[in-house]
Design an enzyme around this catalytic site. Structure first.
Site, PDB file in Angstrom:
ATOM      1  N   HIS A  95      53.973  39.044  36.585  1.00 11.10           N
ATOM      2  CA  HIS A  95      53.903  39.188  35.809  1.00 11.10           C
ATOM      3  C   HIS A  95      52.662  40.385  35.010  1.00 11.10           C
ATOM      4  O   HIS A  95      51.205  39.835  34.916  1.00 11.10           O
ATOM      5  CB  HIS A  95      53.361  38.205  34.778  1.00 11.10           C
ATOM      6  CG  HIS A  95      53.814  37.782  33.592  1.00 11.10           C
ATOM      7  ND1 HIS A  95      54.794  38.375  32.754  1.00 11.10           N
ATOM      8  CD2 HIS A  95      53.128  36.816  32.410  1.00 11.10           C
ATOM      9  CE1 HIS A  95      55.192  37.809  31.371  1.00 11.10           C
ATOM     10  NE2 HIS A  95      53.931  37.015  31.296  1.00 11.10           N
ATOM     11  N   SER A 138      53.010  40.372  27.825  1.00  7.45           N
ATOM     12  CA  SER A 138      53.856  39.275  27.129  1.00  7.45           C
ATOM     13  C   SER A 138      53.877  38.446  26.260  1.00  7.45           C
ATOM     14  O   SER A 138      54.546  39.550  25.331  1.00  7.45           O
ATOM     15  CB  SER A 138      53.031  37.868  28.243  1.00  7.45           C
ATOM     16  OG  SER A 138      53.914  36.602  28.336  1.00  7.45           O
ATOM     17  N   ASP A 189      58.875  40.978  37.509  1.00  9.82           N
ATOM     18  CA  ASP A 189      58.378  40.455  35.931  1.00  9.82           C
ATOM     19  C   ASP A 189      59.209  39.061  36.294  1.00  9.82           C
ATOM     20  O   ASP A 189      60.473  39.192  35.546  1.00  9.82           O
ATOM     21  CB  ASP A 189      57.817  41.093  35.286  1.00  9.82           C
ATOM     22  CG  ASP A 189      57.222  40.326  34.280  1.00  9.82           C
ATOM     23  OD1 ASP A 189      57.328  38.793  33.994  1.00  9.82           O
ATOM     24  OD2 ASP A 189      55.967  41.080  33.461  1.00  9.82           O
TER      25      ASP A 189
END
Length: 491
Positions: free
Chosen positions: A459, A210, A431
């Site tokens: 995610h 991320s 995602d």
């Protein structure tokens, strides 16, 4: 955020979690700083905090330590701050260290690494698994803002959140004014290189998830010759504007919410007999909380907190059943489970205190962009979000960085790792937080990126447990096998 506790946080968290860099770039770590960082003195960890907000003791082979880094990298011989570290020692034939950033920005890598050891057990056979609290986070001069963040979280739709946000910014400057000008992605990348030197590695082996993909991309831009084996999972596009970021993420969460409802009904859903009814049930619940919060002990489940609570399980398919049960309970008047989910998102601990997750995120995001959307601009963006995914719509008219005491810049919007070793970039088709379209963009910008596509939900692809993704990543990190361009892993 605007007129509900959550709106302030959503603009800072869900809508701007992929912001950009901070100050000056450099092709090498200042020699003076690298010489003074020394090695790490590892010792047992004594202050770890679990996801339930309670202290815990880690398993064997887990150690903590720290290094000192310059407060201001432009003055390597000046004032220092501690960078908190954690290491899980390799259990087999050691290749070196593999450094993790799990995202945020604002999340504690120290706490997360202690909890995630088994998730990376295969990699832990060959590497010391290392993580850290980035500057401005928790143990590394974490940004503190008095009790103002709790007031914002507890705010209701009738509160003057614009005034509260100004007070929040003033409190951050009062309590953390020294560190605020020196947080951000570019500065954290410089710390990463000092960490590499302290670990005794000639090259940095790195796994970013991320926001960690943004940090990894900036590091590779600053130090292309120091890039070892790099994996960037759940990729961010650093060039997007606030509006582009907000609308793309709104579409991503809308997709995840629809997929959740379909999955829920397929398994006999407490929320409704068809996906549309299940979605309406959650939306109606949140709408009711705008005017009538649910009492939970001496606290309240407000609209804002419930927004965060609903978003939290959408990050991973495995947690969708939590959203079903928590929402169904709240519809019946019991908001305990949703409040617990929001506490997980915001870093609220069992004793009622908060980690610096939210305050650190605010500081890093505001340092990492020159954008300061006006009230009118934010309202316009929120209207667009409401048409895509109403649960993310912002109630009110203040922007997260509008009153921030430190200006930001766009230094880390430029990513170009020309000259580096191959960098594996992973994007997931389902995602919600870092939608797939950002992965090809980051791959292109890096110049040395190799794209791997995961066709499943959630995610972060590696932590989904998908065997194809895991074997592809493990083969690259442990054996140096670079994936073929265009590699795709089915759900």
């Amino acid at each position: 955020m605007k007129k509900s506790a959550v709106t302030f946080l959503l603009s800072a968290v869900a809508l701007t979690a992929c912001s950009t860099g901070t100050t000056t770039t450099s092709s090498s770590t200042p020699a003076a700083a690298e010489k003074t960082v020394g090695t790490v003195a590892w010792s047992p960890c004594t202050d770890l905090i679990g996801p339930d907000g309670k202290p815990f003791t880690p398993g064997p082979g887990v150690e903590c330590g720290k290094i000192q880094v310059p407060l201001d990298h432009a003055k390597p011989g000046g004032e220092k701050i501690d960078l908190a570290l954690i290491r899980v020692k390799a259990t087999g034939d050691r290749l070196g260290s593999l450094v993790f950033n799990f995202g945020g920005p604002g999340g504690s890598g120290v706490d997360t690494m202690a909890l995630a050891t088994q998730s990376f057990a295969n990699l832990g056979k060959r590497y010391d698994l290392v993580s850290f609290d980035p500057r401005g986070v928790d143990r590394s001069s974490g940004v503190k803002c008095g009790g103002e963040i709790e007031k914002l979280l507890a705010a209701g739709v009738d509160d003057d959140v614009d005034r509260m946000a100004k007070e929040f910014a003033r409190a951050c400057e009062r309590d953390s004014g020294k560190v605020l000008p020196h947080v951000g992605t570019v500065q954290a990348a410089k710390d990463l290189d000092l960490l590499r030197a302290a670990l005794g590695d000639d090259e940095l082996n790195y796994f970013g998830l991320s926001y960690g993909t943004q940090l990894g991309g900036v590091y590779a831009t600053q130090y292309p010759g120091k890039v070892g084996r790099f994996v960037l999972d759940a990729a961010l596009d650093p060039t997007v504007t606030f509006e582009e970021r907000a609308l793309t993420q709104a579409a991503g969460f809308a997709h995840a919410f629809k997929a959740f409802a379909e999955d829920c009904v397929a398994k006999s859903c407490e929320l409704g007999d068809d996906p549309a009814a299940a979605q309406r049930a959650v939306e109606t619940l949140l709408d009711g909380l705008k005017t009538k919060p649910i009492k939970v002990g001496n606290r309240e489940l407000t609209y804002g907190l419930a927004q965060l609570a609903v978003i939290t399980p959408l990050y991973a398919k495995a947690s969708w059943p939590l959203l079903e049960r928590a929402s169904a309970a709240a519809i019946k008047g019991d908001g305990t489970a949703l409040l617990t989910l929001s506490d997980l998102y915001t870093g609220r601990r069992a004793d009622g205190t908060y980690s610096t997750m939210m305050t650190s995120l605010q500081a890093i995001n505001c340092a990492d962009t020159a954008e300061r959307p006006t009230v009118a601009e934010t309202a316009r963006i929120s209207d667009k979000i409401r048409k895509i995914f109403p649960i993310l719509a912002i109630e009110g008219s203040i922007t997260a960085c509008a009153h921030w005491p430190v200006p930001g810049d766009d230094a880390a919007k430029h990513v170009d790792a020309t000259g580096s070793a191959p960098i594996v970039v992973i994007g997931g088709k389902g995602d919600p937080a870092t939608p797939y379209k950002w992965a090809p963009e980051l791959t292109r910008q890096l110049k040395t990126g190799v794209l791997v596509t995961y066709e499943g939900e959630g995610h972060g692809a590696y932590l989904s447990g998908n065997a194809c993704v895991r074997s592809t990543v493990d083969a690259y990190l442990t054996e140096g096998k670079v994936p073929a361009a265009g590699t795709t892993c089915a759900a």
